[in-house]
Design a protein around this motif. Structure first.
Motif, mmCIF file in Angstrom:
data_model
loop_
_atom_site.group_PDB
_atom_site.id
_atom_site.type_symbol
_atom_site.label_atom_id
_atom_site.label_comp_id
_atom_site.label_asym_id
_atom_site.label_seq_id
_atom_site.Cartn_x
_atom_site.Cartn_y
_atom_site.Cartn_z
ATOM 1 N N ALA A 174 0.878 -1.170 0.000
ATOM 2 C CA ALA A 174 0.000 0.000 0.000
ATOM 3 C C ALA A 174 0.911 1.213 0.000
ATOM 4 N N ALA A 175 0.350 2.374 -0.281
ATOM 5 C CA ALA A 175 1.128 3.617 -0.228
ATOM 6 C C ALA A 175 0.646 4.458 0.953
ATOM 7 N N LYS A 176 1.569 5.236 1.519
ATOM 8 C CA LYS A 176 1.209 6.066 2.667
ATOM 9 C C LYS A 176 2.036 7.342 2.655
ATOM 10 N N GLU A 177 1.355 8.470 2.782
ATOM 11 C CA GLU A 177 2.004 9.783 2.914
ATOM 12 C C GLU A 177 1.240 10.577 3.958
ATOM 13 N N GLY A 178 1.890 10.871 5.074
ATOM 14 C CA GLY A 178 1.204 11.599 6.142
ATOM 15 C C GLY A 178 0.004 10.831 6.633
ATOM 16 N N ASP A 179 -1.167 11.500 6.610
ATOM 17 C CA ASP A 179 -2.380 10.825 7.058
ATOM 18 C C ASP A 179 -3.152 10.184 5.906
ATOM 19 N N LYS A 180 -2.574 10.191 4.714
ATOM 20 C CA LYS A 180 -3.228 9.577 3.554
ATOM 21 C C LYS A 180 -2.633 8.193 3.293
ATOM 22 N N SER A 181 -3.501 7.254 2.948
ATOM 23 C CA SER A 181 -3.026 5.921 2.595
ATOM 24 C C SER A 181 -3.932 5.335 1.519
ATOM 25 N N SER A 182 -3.358 4.507 0.683
ATOM 26 C CA SER A 182 -4.129 3.858 -0.371
ATOM 27 C C SER A 182 -4.636 2.510 0.123
ATOM 28 N N SER A 183 -5.569 1.956 -0.628
ATOM 29 C CA SER A 183 -6.117 0.654 -0.276
ATOM 30 C C SER A 183 -5.056 -0.429 -0.470
ATOM 31 N N PHE A 184 -5.061 -1.383 0.420
ATOM 32 C CA PHE A 184 -4.162 -2.536 0.332
ATOM 33 C C PHE A 184 -4.361 -3.256 -1.004
ATOM 34 N N ASN A 185 -3.264 -3.762 -1.570
ATOM 35 C CA ASN A 185 -3.366 -4.530 -2.802
ATOM 36 C C ASN A 185 -2.230 -5.561 -2.836
ATOM 37 N N ALA A 186 -2.257 -6.417 -3.859
ATOM 38 C CA ALA A 186 -1.251 -7.483 -3.952
ATOM 39 C C ALA A 186 -0.981 -7.820 -5.406
#
Length: 431
Positions: A174-186
């Motif tokens: 997943a991606a994460k920047e500060g308080d933003k994060s993307s949905s988990f994926n594989a």
């Protein structure tokens, strides 16, 4: 190493205990696995798992047992238990084993893992991700080599041996920047030969970049009926659900399938051709023998929209009186003529469905759930990644409402599929 004589002795032991028919299956699985996350390599392990499954039929009563203890005295004790279980089972004249076939041995892939290479490509992948995609978070992932040997013997004279070896790549992220994060994926890929650069393997780089894009998702207003471009991985899930709901044993035995008595009739768009290619040369996850003990065949079960075959086990075929086409569910969909870019440009309003989160479809094919890792399209352009978006439709209807199939194909090693564009999907947002 397969003990070639053990199977024959087990068949003999079961006959001595009263079995009319019997089958022995030995599976030996050797795995070399390296686990990693964004911090580095966290685990290396080698595992070996051997299991015997015995199936016996007596007076049309069938039972089976599995065991990991391969000592013959123990096996003979379990055979006694197996025959007691047979006596307590229900009579079903459709219980059977595979008929005689010429004995064969099948081999595909390497015999041994290149552990140093696994280590090397993981280290390179983690370095490249840190340098090129600093907001990307690699969760617990692994690369492993699976060596599987199988021996199937039955009392009708079946004697098949298989040996396969392949690398399996599982990257969870997943991606994460500060308080933003993307949905988990594989990303899950199987290959006969491990590439030097995991980022350039299959669609890995594109998937990781999409995850970073999805840090800034946008919702849509209201509800509309539109197009849906289904990605190959998501298409595989829909096809598996379609097969389970309409073409497999239970829905055909109970006649809950809407495709009962539809052989050689049109059940899908003429643009759609789907095969179970159990040992196609382009597929790394080959299956040479079915679980029932038949030599596996490549079966085209939907050809230009026409239903050519059901996907039945031996029991399902006997129970329904339908023809058995022995295969394994390694799915390949024939590509189309348009590029994915052309399909997007030809979309007035719709979505690209990257992942579907929802329960199994109803017996009639109705489904609803959340579009994950997906994008909104308007006027032929991808506008933004989506959040909080629901989709609903029907499996039978979407396979009959295919507008286009891409000429690009994604080979995952265990399936090979294009992108398909369908219409008539209900799409609704919360904003």
């Amino acid at each position: 190493m397969i003990n070639s004589e053990l199977g024959s002795r087990c068949i003999k032991y079961m006959a001595e205990k009263g079995a009319d028919k019997s089958q022995y299956t030995l599976v030996i699985h050797d795995k070399e696995e390296i686990n990693f996350n964004e911090t580095g390599i966290v685990l290396f392990r080698s595992t070996n798992h051997s299991e015997i499954t015995l199936r016996a039929i007596k007076a049309n009563k069938m039972s089976k047992v599995s065991m990991t203890n391969l000592e013959e005295d123990f096996i003979r004790e379990r055979i006694s238990d197996l025959m007691d279980m047979c006596d307590a089972s229900e009579v079903d004249e459709n219980n059977d084993i595979a008929p005689y076939q010429n004995s064969e041995e099948f081999k595909d892939g390497e015999d041994k893992a290149d552990v140093e290479k696994i280590h090397r490509v993981i280290c390179k992948f983690l370095r490249d991700c840190k340098e090129q995609y600093p907001s990307l978070k690699i969760n617990e992932s692994y690369v492993c080599f699976n060596k599987v040997e199988e021996h199937i013997v039955n009392s009708n004279g079946v004697d098949f041996k298989t040996s396969t070896g392949e690398y399996e790549i599982n990257i969870f992220y997943a991606a994460k920047e500060g308080d933003k994060s993307s949905s988990f994926n594989a990303v899950v890929i199987c290959v006969n030969e491990l590439p030097e650069d995991l980022l350039e393997c299959s669609n890995v780089r594109n998937k990781l970049e999409e995850s970073i894009e999805q840090l800034s998702c946008t919702g849509i207003n209201g509800k509309f009926n539109g197009n849906m471009i289904i990605t190959p991985e998501c298409l595989l899930d829909f096809i598996r659900s379609y097969n389970n709901a309409f073409l497999s044993d239970m829905p055909l035995i109970t006649k809950t399938s809407i495709l009962v008595d539809k052989l050689n009739e049109r059940v899908a768009s003429e643009k759609l051709t789907i095969s179970c290619n159990a040992n196609h040369p382009d597929i790394s996850s080959k299956a040479f023998v079915t679980k029932d003990g038949f030599k596996a065949e490549n079966v085209t079960y939907i050809e230009k929209g026409i239903l050519k075959s059901y996907l039945l086990s031996q029991y399902g075929a006997k129970k329904t009186g339908l023809k058995l086409n022995p295969t394994e569910h390694i799915i390949m969909v024939e590509p189309g003529e348009k590029s994915l870019e052309e399909m997007i440009k030809g979309t007035d309003r719709g979505i690209i469905l990257g992942r579907f989160s929802g329960g199994e479809p109803a017996s009639n094919g109705d489904f609803s759930g959340v579009a994950k890792n997906s994008y909104y399209i308007e006027a032929g352009e991808i506008k933004f990644p989506l959040k909080e978006t629901m989709i609903s439709g029907n499996l039978y209807d979407i396979f009959n409402s295919i507008d286009d199939i891409s000429k690009e194909v994604l080979n995952l090693g265990y399936a090979s599929l294009p992108w398909i564009k369908v219409n008539g999907i209900t799409i609704s947002g919360k904003e």
